[in-house]
Motif scaffolding. Structure first.
Motif, PDB file in Angstrom:
ATOM      1  N   TYR A   1      29.118  50.129 -69.113  1.00  0.00           N
ATOM      2  CA  TYR A   1      27.972  49.523 -69.803  1.00  0.00           C
ATOM      3  C   TYR A   1      28.397  48.258 -70.553  1.00  0.00           C
ATOM      4  N   VAL A   2      29.500  48.360 -71.281  1.00  0.00           N
ATOM      5  CA  VAL A   2      29.997  47.204 -72.031  1.00  0.00           C
ATOM      6  C   VAL A   2      30.443  46.097 -71.082  1.00  0.00           C
ATOM      7  N   GLN A   3      31.096  46.466 -70.016  1.00  0.00           N
ATOM      8  CA  GLN A   3      31.497  45.476 -69.016  1.00  0.00           C
ATOM      9  C   GLN A   3      30.296  44.674 -68.513  1.00  0.00           C
ATOM     10  N   ASN A   4      29.208  45.379 -68.226  1.00  0.00           N
ATOM     11  CA  ASN A   4      28.007  44.704 -67.723  1.00  0.00           C
ATOM     12  C   ASN A   4      27.393  43.794 -68.785  1.00  0.00           C
ATOM     13  N   LEU A   5      27.368  44.251 -70.041  1.00  0.00           N
ATOM     14  CA  LEU A   5      26.862  43.410 -71.127  1.00  0.00           C
ATOM     15  C   LEU A   5      27.662  42.111 -71.226  1.00  0.00           C
ATOM     16  N   LEU A   6      28.979  42.238 -71.161  1.00  0.00           N
ATOM     17  CA  LEU A   6      29.844  41.063 -71.277  1.00  0.00           C
ATOM     18  C   LEU A   6      29.709  40.157 -70.058  1.00  0.00           C
ATOM     19  N   LYS A   7      29.625  40.752 -68.887  1.00  0.00           N
ATOM     20  CA  LYS A   7      29.475  39.962 -67.657  1.00  0.00           C
ATOM     21  C   LYS A   7      28.180  39.167 -67.679  1.00  0.00           C
TER      22      LYS A   7
ATOM     23  N   THR B   1      28.266  41.022 -81.772  1.00  0.00           N
ATOM     24  CA  THR B   1      29.479  41.813 -81.584  1.00  0.00           C
ATOM     25  C   THR B   1      29.151  43.096 -80.829  1.00  0.00           C
ATOM     26  N   ILE B   2      30.014  43.434 -79.904  1.00  0.00           N
ATOM     27  CA  ILE B   2      29.903  44.692 -79.160  1.00  0.00           C
ATOM     28  C   ILE B   2      31.130  45.528 -79.501  1.00  0.00           C
ATOM     29  N   LYS B   3      30.899  46.705 -80.078  1.00  0.00           N
ATOM     30  CA  LYS B   3      32.021  47.545 -80.508  1.00  0.00           C
ATOM     31  C   LYS B   3      31.991  48.879 -79.782  1.00  0.00           C
ATOM     32  N   ILE B   4      33.093  49.171 -79.079  1.00  0.00           N
ATOM     33  CA  ILE B   4      33.266  50.517 -78.539  1.00  0.00           C
ATOM     34  C   ILE B   4      33.940  51.320 -79.641  1.00  0.00           C
ATOM     35  N   ASN B   5      33.238  52.298 -80.149  1.00  0.00           N
ATOM     36  CA  ASN B   5      33.725  53.051 -81.293  1.00  0.00           C
ATOM     37  C   ASN B   5      34.883  53.973 -80.898  1.00  0.00           C
ATOM     38  N   GLY B   6      35.642  54.393 -81.913  1.00  0.00           N
ATOM     39  CA  GLY B   6      36.820  55.217 -81.657  1.00  0.00           C
ATOM     40  C   GLY B   6      36.450  56.569 -81.059  1.00  0.00           C
TER      41      GLY B   6
ATOM     42  N   SER C   1      32.825  57.875 -75.666  1.00  0.00           N
ATOM     43  CA  SER C   1      32.553  57.326 -76.991  1.00  0.00           C
ATOM     44  C   SER C   1      31.149  56.751 -77.037  1.00  0.00           C
ATOM     45  N   THR C   2      30.843  56.086 -78.137  1.00  0.00           N
ATOM     46  CA  THR C   2      29.571  55.407 -78.310  1.00  0.00           C
ATOM     47  C   THR C   2      29.823  53.908 -78.448  1.00  0.00           C
ATOM     48  N   VAL C   3      28.743  53.136 -78.354  1.00  0.00           N
ATOM     49  CA  VAL C   3      28.841  51.676 -78.438  1.00  0.00           C
ATOM     50  C   VAL C   3      27.860  51.177 -79.498  1.00  0.00           C
ATOM     51  N   THR C   4      28.326  50.291 -80.362  1.00  0.00           N
ATOM     52  CA  THR C   4      27.465  49.673 -81.369  1.00  0.00           C
ATOM     53  C   THR C   4      27.265  48.198 -81.038  1.00  0.00           C
TER      54      THR C   4
ATOM     55  N   SER D   1      21.992  46.254 -86.145  1.00  0.00           N
ATOM     56  CA  SER D   1      22.863  47.053 -85.282  1.00  0.00           C
ATOM     57  C   SER D   1      22.074  48.116 -84.526  1.00  0.00           C
ATOM     58  N   GLU D   2      22.601  48.472 -83.379  1.00  0.00           N
ATOM     59  CA  GLU D   2      21.996  49.490 -82.526  1.00  0.00           C
ATOM     60  C   GLU D   2      23.120  50.337 -81.942  1.00  0.00           C
ATOM     61  N   LEU D   3      22.980  51.658 -82.057  1.00  0.00           N
ATOM     62  CA  LEU D   3      23.991  52.572 -81.539  1.00  0.00           C
ATOM     63  C   LEU D   3      23.555  53.121 -80.189  1.00  0.00           C
TER      64      LEU D   3
END
Length: 324
Positions: A135-141, A246-251, A257-260, A268-270
């Motif tokens: 999901y994060v990869q697609n957001l960044l792409k 900012t896109i944060k992959i939480n610990g 995990s979750t993404v903020t 912010s959105e979780l």
């Protein structure tokens, strides 16, 4: 073919093998058929716990078992090459735990045998298959918040020091870099690519394995600050600072995990992904499908990605003076 049951064998009966076997039970049309350990009693106990049909006190016997469709290698890093080649030479598809091998030369050797034998081989870097990471990869792409300007990624924990543990034993690839530093490096490579320059420095245990490694990857318009450590607990997050948010992959970012998402106004959105397994199930399902389709290389964890990853690890080791 799409519903063919894949019979798995596992080489190595340690903690990660147990996690893998747990998730194997949660995947469709998969079965743990056999387990092999250097200790027959340990293999038999593992087989009982995870309902495997057979247990072996040596690896060769498992590899020769005709009913096995795939083998997962869960032995220490320094044995990955030998155990993978043993399997490939006996025409068994291999999912080998990360790191693929100890260096680029060994990885190239594995890929060469796989291609010569026309047998499926893949590095088991499970994070690449987790939905939150994709999901994060697609957001960044798609430049959801514009281009990345800086990445911060860390992985740290503080286990009790034990010279005999494979985690600290340099002779089997112990230390922070190969074991956990691979994850922050992976996050940088898969989102920013190969850096223009690498800066790195490390601390070492008395017997020579690295206790901590700090790395800076520099790109034309971005920078990645990466850390692996066995000296302290860290947040183990991956934070992508972008032009408009900012896109944060939480610990812990490398596992389920979750993404903020934080926009430029601070809103912010979780995002939650409702994981129901440890997380190994996703790479297992992918590998099963590759077998069913007769593939010999993954289209996600490609040979080129594995080469890029180990080459970067080699580069960092060269900078910090770490030799195995």
């Amino acid at each position: 073919m799409s519903t063919k049951v894949i019979n798995w064998g596992i080489i190595g009966a340690g903690k990660i093998a147990a996690k893998f076997a747990t998730d194997l039970q949660a995947t469709s049309n998969s079965k743990l058929y056999a387990i092999a350990s250097r200790s027959l009693s340990k293999a038999e106990e593992f087989a009982l716990d995870f309902k495997a049909d057979k247990a072996f006190g040596d690896y060769e016997s498992l590899v020769l078992e005709t009913n096995i469709d795939a083998i997962y290698i869960a032995t220490p890093h320094s044995f990955h090459k030998a155990h993978t080649i043993l399997c490939l030479n006996n025409n068994k598809p291999v999912l080998c735990e990360k790191p693929f091998a100890m260096n680029l030369l060994e990885v190239n050797g594995l890929i060469k045998v796989s291609k010569e034998k026309n047998i499926l081989l893949m590095e088991a870097l499970w994070t690449a298959f987790l939905p939150h990471f994709q999901y994060v990869q697609n957001l960044l792409k798609n430049k959801h918040f514009g281009n990345i300007t800086r990445l911060e990624a860390d992985f740290g924990f503080h286990p009790p020091y034990n010279e005999s543990s494979r985690l600290f034993d340099k002779s089997v690839g112990g230390g922070s870099l190969l074991d956990i530093g691979i994850y922050p490096i992976f996050a940088a490579l898969w989102t920013l690519g190969r850096p223009n320059t690498i800066e790195a420095n490390a601390q070492f245990f008395d017997l020579g394995s690295d206790s901590e490694c700090l790395m800076t990857f520099k790109y034309e318009d971005a920078e990645a600050n990466l850390k692996s450590t066995l000296l302290e607990e860290t947040n183990t997050e991956a934070i992508f600072h972008c032009e408009k948010g900012t896109i944060k992959i939480n610990g812990r970012f490398h596992e389920p995990s979750t993404v903020t998402l934080i926009d430029k106004h601070g809103n912010s959105e979780l995002k939650s992904f409702n994981y129901k397994t440890i997380g190994y199930s996703f790479e297992i399902e992918h590998f099963n499908q590759l077998i069913r389709e007769g593939k010999t290389e993954s289209d996600i964890m490609t040979f080129e990605r594995s080469r890029e990853l180990i080459k970067t690890l080699d580069d960092v080791r060269s900078i910090i003076g770490l030799k195995y």
